[in-house]
Structures are given as C-alpha cells and as structure tokens.
Design a protein around this motif. Structure first.
Motif, PDB file in Angstrom:
ATOM      1  N   TRP A   1      11.726  56.332 -14.962  1.00  0.00           N
ATOM      2  CA  TRP A   1      10.969  56.955 -13.970  1.00  0.00           C
ATOM      3  C   TRP A   1       9.547  57.015 -14.397  1.00  0.00           C
ATOM      4  CZ3 TRP A   1       7.666  61.159 -13.326  1.00  0.00           C
ATOM      5  CH2 TRP A   1       7.194  61.533 -11.964  1.00  0.00           C
ATOM      6  N   ARG A   2       8.577  56.234 -13.811  1.00  0.00           N
ATOM      7  CA  ARG A   2       7.109  56.334 -14.255  1.00  0.00           C
ATOM      8  C   ARG A   2       6.242  56.192 -12.980  1.00  0.00           C
ATOM      9  NH1 ARG A   2       3.795  52.228 -16.698  1.00  0.00           N
ATOM     10  NH2 ARG A   2       2.155  53.116 -18.318  1.00  0.00           N
ATOM     11  N   LEU A   3       5.402  56.977 -12.673  1.00  0.00           N
ATOM     12  CA  LEU A   3       4.766  56.942 -11.273  1.00  0.00           C
ATOM     13  C   LEU A   3       3.255  56.915 -11.329  1.00  0.00           C
ATOM     14  CD1 LEU A   3       5.115  57.034  -8.310  1.00  0.00           C
ATOM     15  CD2 LEU A   3       5.137  59.312  -8.260  1.00  0.00           C
ATOM     16  N   LYS A   4       2.459  56.003 -10.721  1.00  0.00           N
ATOM     17  CA  LYS A   4       1.102  56.158 -11.002  1.00  0.00           C
ATOM     18  C   LYS A   4       0.302  57.186 -10.080  1.00  0.00           C
ATOM     19  CE  LYS A   4      -2.771  52.657 -10.973  1.00  0.00           C
ATOM     20  NZ  LYS A   4      -3.214  51.598 -10.632  1.00  0.00           N
ATOM     21  N   ILE A   5      -0.428  57.798 -10.658  1.00  0.00           N
ATOM     22  CA  ILE A   5      -1.142  59.006 -10.060  1.00  0.00           C
ATOM     23  C   ILE A   5      -1.912  58.370  -8.607  1.00  0.00           C
ATOM     24  CG2 ILE A   5      -3.096  60.622 -10.214  1.00  0.00           C
ATOM     25  CD1 ILE A   5      -2.521  60.758 -13.096  1.00  0.00           C
ATOM     26  N   GLY A   6      -1.524  59.169  -7.704  1.00  0.00           N
ATOM     27  CA  GLY A   6      -1.972  58.564  -6.246  1.00  0.00           C
ATOM     28  C   GLY A   6      -1.223  57.846  -5.459  1.00  0.00           C
ATOM     29  N   GLU A   7       0.086  57.367  -6.153  1.00  0.00           N
ATOM     30  CA  GLU A   7       0.985  56.612  -5.474  1.00  0.00           C
ATOM     31  C   GLU A   7       2.353  57.243  -5.173  1.00  0.00           C
ATOM     32  OE1 GLU A   7      -0.331  52.220  -6.694  1.00  0.00           O
ATOM     33  OE2 GLU A   7       1.489  53.139  -7.361  1.00  0.00           O
ATOM     34  N   GLY A   8       3.044  57.249  -4.223  1.00  0.00           N
ATOM     35  CA  GLY A   8       4.209  58.018  -3.830  1.00  0.00           C
ATOM     36  C   GLY A   8       3.852  59.311  -3.703  1.00  0.00           C
ATOM     37  N   ILE A   9       4.902  60.106  -3.303  1.00  0.00           N
ATOM     38  CA  ILE A   9       4.718  61.551  -2.997  1.00  0.00           C
ATOM     39  C   ILE A   9       4.119  62.374  -4.141  1.00  0.00           C
ATOM     40  CG2 ILE A   9       5.739  63.713  -1.985  1.00  0.00           C
ATOM     41  CD1 ILE A   9       7.782  61.784  -0.894  1.00  0.00           C
ATOM     42  N   GLY A  10       5.006  62.352  -5.403  1.00  0.00           N
ATOM     43  CA  GLY A  10       4.750  62.999  -6.632  1.00  0.00           C
ATOM     44  C   GLY A  10       3.094  62.574  -7.016  1.00  0.00           C
ATOM     45  N   GLY A  11       2.768  61.126  -6.909  1.00  0.00           N
ATOM     46  CA  GLY A  11       1.361  60.792  -7.216  1.00  0.00           C
ATOM     47  C   GLY A  11       0.302  61.294  -6.483  1.00  0.00           C
ATOM     48  N   ARG A  12       0.623  61.498  -5.225  1.00  0.00           N
ATOM     49  CA  ARG A  12      -0.488  62.153  -4.323  1.00  0.00           C
ATOM     50  C   ARG A  12      -0.498  63.484  -4.429  1.00  0.00           C
ATOM     51  NH1 ARG A  12       0.614  59.441   1.583  1.00  0.00           N
ATOM     52  NH2 ARG A  12       0.707  57.644   1.037  1.00  0.00           N
ATOM     53  N   VAL A  13       0.683  64.347  -5.013  1.00  0.00           N
ATOM     54  CA  VAL A  13       0.512  65.760  -5.310  1.00  0.00           C
ATOM     55  C   VAL A  13      -0.564  65.940  -6.635  1.00  0.00           C
ATOM     56  CG1 VAL A  13       1.931  67.720  -6.274  1.00  0.00           C
ATOM     57  CG2 VAL A  13       2.818  66.443  -4.449  1.00  0.00           C
ATOM     58  N   ALA A  14      -0.223  64.846  -7.717  1.00  0.00           N
ATOM     59  CA  ALA A  14      -1.045  64.965  -8.774  1.00  0.00           C
ATOM     60  C   ALA A  14      -2.505  64.548  -8.453  1.00  0.00           C
ATOM     61  CB  ALA A  14      -0.763  63.917  -9.811  1.00  0.00           C
ATOM     62  N   LEU A  15      -2.826  63.691  -7.521  1.00  0.00           N
ATOM     63  CA  LEU A  15      -4.101  63.331  -7.408  1.00  0.00           C
ATOM     64  C   LEU A  15      -4.963  64.489  -6.426  1.00  0.00           C
ATOM     65  CD1 LEU A  15      -6.438  61.256  -7.094  1.00  0.00           C
ATOM     66  CD2 LEU A  15      -5.312  60.350  -5.110  1.00  0.00           C
ATOM     67  N   GLU A  16      -4.014  65.049  -5.215  1.00  0.00           N
ATOM     68  CA  GLU A  16      -4.669  66.178  -4.338  1.00  0.00           C
ATOM     69  C   GLU A  16      -4.687  67.457  -4.956  1.00  0.00           C
ATOM     70  OE1 GLU A  16      -3.301  63.063  -0.782  1.00  0.00           O
ATOM     71  OE2 GLU A  16      -2.768  65.243  -0.800  1.00  0.00           O
ATOM     72  N   ARG A  17      -3.545  67.480  -5.743  1.00  0.00           N
ATOM     73  CA  ARG A  17      -3.499  68.803  -6.425  1.00  0.00           C
ATOM     74  C   ARG A  17      -3.100  70.164  -5.470  1.00  0.00           C
ATOM     75  NH1 ARG A  17      -7.654  69.592 -11.736  1.00  0.00           N
ATOM     76  NH2 ARG A  17      -7.513  67.405 -12.348  1.00  0.00           N
ATOM     77  N   ARG A  18      -2.183  69.670  -4.624  1.00  0.00           N
ATOM     78  CA  ARG A  18      -1.510  70.584  -3.688  1.00  0.00           C
ATOM     79  C   ARG A  18       0.004  70.081  -3.346  1.00  0.00           C
ATOM     80  NH1 ARG A  18      -1.218  68.574   1.335  1.00  0.00           N
ATOM     81  NH2 ARG A  18      -2.353  66.348   1.830  1.00  0.00           N
ATOM     82  N   PRO A  19       0.762  71.082  -3.041  1.00  0.00           N
ATOM     83  CA  PRO A  19       2.381  70.669  -2.963  1.00  0.00           C
ATOM     84  C   PRO A  19       2.671  69.769  -1.802  1.00  0.00           C
ATOM     85  CG  PRO A  19       2.045  73.215  -2.984  1.00  0.00           C
ATOM     86  CD  PRO A  19       0.677  72.469  -2.864  1.00  0.00           C
TER      87      PRO A  19
END
Length: 543
Positions: A71-89
C-alpha cells in the motif's frame, strides 16, 4: 480530546497508551487498534507522509500481506491522497462505485474486501503527518458522530507523534552512519523478501508491482517489438532516464526496463540486477503454471469469450506471460460434428496447430472452441486453409467462424457468431465445412439474449407457430421455403413436394393469420428476420 462521544474509560485509557508509546510505530498501532474498537469497524490503518507519498505505518485487521507491504498512495490521488492534500475528512460509503479509486490500489483494496472507508488527516499545528483510516468490508453509512470520533483520535495521535519526532531527532546524527553501514544488509533482506513474495504470489501482474516497490523506480515490461505490456511504480521528480534494460532469457523476448532519476552506483546496480533475475524466475514459474491451469480449465478464456473482462490491461499482461497473441486480427471458431460424436478438442488442436501456430483450443458448451492468433492473411485464405485442414479428419467437422477481433471486447461477439453459425450448420442450415454468421444472415443476432430472440419471434410468428403445434400444419416451413425461393410458387411447390395450389392456399392462409401482405417489402423483411431468429434460437436451445 473530548470524552462525551466515547466512554470515559476508553478515552482515558487511549491517552495513557499513547503517552506510554516509546516510538511512532507503537503509537500508530495503538491508534489503529483503538479506531477498530471504538468505531466497531473490522479494519483500520494509518498512512504516514514520506516525500510525495503516503506509506503504511500501522494497520489493524488487514488480512493480506500484500496490502500491508504494497500500500503506497501519492498525495492528491485516491480518497486518502485527497484527504492529505485538502487536509479535511472524506468518506466513501461504497468504494466499489467510487470514481476516486486509484487503479493500482484498486486491486489491493478489492482483494482485501474493503467497501467503505472514512479517512481523516493526521495534523499537528500546520504540519501534515499522514492520514488515519477506518474501514468496513460492506457498504456502510458513516455518521457525523463517527467522523468526529475519528478526528479526535487522530488529533491525539498527531500530538504524540510530534513529541516522539522531537525526541528522535536528537539521535539522528549518530544513526546516520549506522544506516549507511546497514544498507547492504537491507538490500540483501529486500531480495529475500522479494523472493518470498514471489514464492507466494500467483499473479504475474502483481509480481511486477512487487519488483517496482523493491527497486523504488518505474519498471516497464515490454515485448520483443517494444510494445508495453505493463508498467509499475512511479517516477520521482527530476530528469528520468533508463538505468537498466534487461531481456529475460527464455521468456519470449520479454524485456524489463528500469527508469529512475538517479544514476545508480555499483552496489545499487548489482541490487537491481539481482531483483530482475528473481523476477525472471517468477515469470518462468508463473508462466508455466498459468499455461497448465488455463489449458486444463479455460478460466481465462471463459471470461474472454463471455465478455466478463474486469481489467483489460491485466488480461493482456496475463496472456502475454503465457505466450498467447490476442492482437488485432485474432478470430474465434466453434467446431462440432453432424455425427454428434464427443467434442474431440485434442484432435482439433492437433489439426489447427499445423497451420495456425499459437492457436489455443478449449471445450465450451459441449463444443470445441479455438482462438486463432492474428495471421495477417486475407479472410478468404484463412477460410481456405481451415477447409483444407479439416478435410484431413474423418470426423466430418463443421466449423462456425466468428469475426476478426480488433479489441479484447470483440472476442465475446466473435464467439457468439461462431457458435451460432456452427449450431445452424450442424443442423443442416448451411453447406460446407466452414460457415459464418454473415453468410447465414444472422449477423448482429448472434449476441442477442435468448429471451430477446424468442420475444421477437413470438411477436411476428406466434399465431403461425401455435397453429403448427396444435394442428400439425406446416405453415412455418412453407413460409421459410416460399421466401427462400423469392415467392416463386412452382419452385416452392417443388421444394416442398406438394401441389402448386397447396402452396398458394397456404400462403393466403399465412397472410390472413399474420395480417401481412407478401407483396410488401417491409412485411417480407420482418418475416425473414423472424424466421432467421427462430432458426437461431431453436439451434442454440438444442446445443
């Protein structure tokens, strides 16, 4: 952390656990376990920021070792990556139908059975540390209270991770020299882990993902002509270039290309070469197993011929690993015998291989089926060669030949056409040993559902079929023969071995029962189409 949403003992105990944690890994694991208990969800994990990516920090309830390792997800991609980018649930109530899915992680998540996720960011002040997941293995309607609970757990975790990070920096300088000394040991361990992963991994596509993960760059698998079969891993920012290109010996010309932004030193180059060698052994092992398994049960081709293709890219990679060519120009044929003998797939395979190297044969729906590879030969030449090779058998083969396929999704249509043509020919609806849906006038009908065919036939010919069944009349055969002889009464009478006036009276009765006029071209077209559908549905029903 507010305790009004959680029972005081659970909240207080969680804080005591965090304060007792000696390192970030322990703290992350405590948080993942606590999320599963408090939100009553079977799966939870934490992803930590590592450069431009989120990597697995700890997990609870993850069943597969591949999910935990890959499991390895680029920031900004996928649901978790968007959470990291936008900093909201963010949440997904049914992950199977979520457009935000990342193709590589889609397979990992699906294999894990996860269908609903809730993710919140791990923050301390303005710094992003990672994300925290809660997940269910079935669709689930997340509530506002559950979002708030997960945010509170993440807040306390973020504070503790920050404290542990400050303490840890004091020993970083001393540890740097030790890390350099351990590099060789780590790479040896990585190779061992890679070998172990390959030993338990049955999917060659996933094996390439494991290879890319260990090497740490983009890895491409290409055919001998340079065609890309599959790519795995992503490039870091910078000037990307090929650092290694290695042909896999005895693997049908397959070549591994490694692309990175860093020029490898001698030690890393040796590590990359060793990883590629391990991958070659995996290709040979999996390829042999795949060939054996697919020849025995036809699982892959059942999906191809029925149109159930989940991931076309994965299917192309699998068939390439097996040495099978399904490129533009491939065709499907279905073979049977008028003598109703057993299928005889082995004989058909032997006959066809002499002229069509690379053909794949299997048994399906009581018939022998073959997938002919692209030949580049004209259609008339292919048909002539089939006729010639089948004439060498005493069996009396009758073959239905489907259309030439331009794409993987054409194979199901080609199979439907070939099967329909074969069944009609076996029942005497066509002459010759090789026939097509086009020449039988059923092109476009072969892929229609049986219920659609039967409904159309009943709408047009229903009263006539009922009369023939109840009274033993021959109105349907008379109509078919009459239209086949271009409405010529003497020829129709001769073909049916009845008197001229008998035919004329039957046609008048047919016009009256069906409410049609044989002089009307539109009426004749509907009747001819329904008759062909009737012959097709009858043949397929008896197959």
């Amino acid at each position: 952390m507010s305790v009004d949403l959680l029972s005081p003992p659970s909240s207080a105990q969680y804080l005591r656990w965090l304060l007792a944690a000696k390192d970030p890994t322990q703290a992350l694991q405590l948080a993942a376990d606590h999320v599963a208990a408090v939100l009553d969800c079977p799966v939870s994990w934490a992803g930590l920021v590592e450069g431009e990516y989120l990597v697995m920090g700890a997990h609870h309830g993850v069943a597969s070792t591949e999910m935990a390792a890959a499991w390895r997800l680029k920031i900004g991609e996928g649901i978790g990556g968007r959470v990291a980018l936008e900093r909201r649930p963010q949440m997904s109530r049914d992950y199977r139908h979520d457009s935000r899915r990342v193709p590589l992680l889609k397979r990992l998540i699906d294999n894990e059975g996860i269908q609903a996720t809730l993710i919140v960011p791990l923050l301390v002040a303005d710094s992003l540390l990672g994300v925290l997941y809660a997940a269910h293995r079935n669709p689930y309607p997340w509530t506002d209270a559950e979002v708030e609970m997960l945010e509170e757990i993440a807040h306390d975790l973020g504070v503790r991770l920050h404290q542990l990070d400050v303490d840890g920096r004091r020993g970083q300088l001393a540890e740097a020299a030790e890390r350099r000394a351990e590099r060789a040991t780590r790479e040896q361990r990585a190779c061992a882990d890679l070998a172990n992963g390959f030993a338990t991994h049955t999917d060659p596509v996933g094996s390439l993902d494991l290879l890319a993960r260990e090497i740490g760059g983009r890895v491409e698998l290409r055919q001998a002509d340079g065609t890309l079969v599959r790519a795995a891993g992503e490039l870091r920012q910078g000037n990307a270039r090929v650092i290694r290109r290695t042909e896999l010996v005895d693997c049908g010309g397959l070549t591994v290309v490694v692309i990175d932004t860093r020029d490898p030193d001698e030690q890393r180059q040796a590590f990359v070469d060793l990883c590629i060698s391990l991958f070659r052994l995996q290709v040979l092992r999996v390829g042999e197993r795949e060939r054996t398994a697919e020849r025995l049960n036809g699982e892959l081709f059942d999906g191809l011929l029925s149109g159930r293709i989940g991931d076309p890219e994965e299917l192309r990679a699998r068939v390439s690993m097996m040495g099978i060519d399904l490129g533009p120009g491939a065709q499907v044929l279905v073979a049977g015998g008028r003598d109703h003998e057993p299928v005889g797939r082995a004989e058909l395979d032997s006959l066809l291989r002499a002229v069509f190297p690379g053909v794949v044969t299997l048994e399906r729906a009581g018939r022998a089926v073959a997938v002919l590879p692209p030949t580049g030969r004209p259609a008339a030449r292919v048909r002539a060669q089939l006729t010639d090779v089948l004439s060498r058998s005493r069996r009396g083969w009758t073959v239905g030949l489907g259309r030439s396929c331009a794409d993987l999704r054409d194979f199901s249509t080609s199979y439907d056409e070939a099967r329909a043509a074969c069944e009609l020919a076996v029942r005497g609806a066509a002459g010759g040993s090789v026939v097509t849906a086009h020449e039988l006038g059923i092109l476009g009908m072969a892929s229609l559902p049986a219920t659609h065919l039967e409904t159309t036939v009943r709408d047009v010919l229903g009263p006539l079929l009922d009369l023939d069944q109840r009274r033993g009349t021959d109105f349907v055969p008379t109509l078919r023969t009459y239209l086949a002889h271009d409405r010529h009464l003497p020829d129709t009478a001769a073909a049916l071995h009845v008197h001229y006036n008998t035919v004329r009276n039957r046609i008048a009765r047919i016009e009256d029962v069906l409410g049609v006029d044989m002089r009307d071209v539109d009426h004749r077209f509907r009747l001819e189409t329904a008759l062909r559908m009737h012959a097709l549905s009858t043949a397929l029903a008896g197959a």
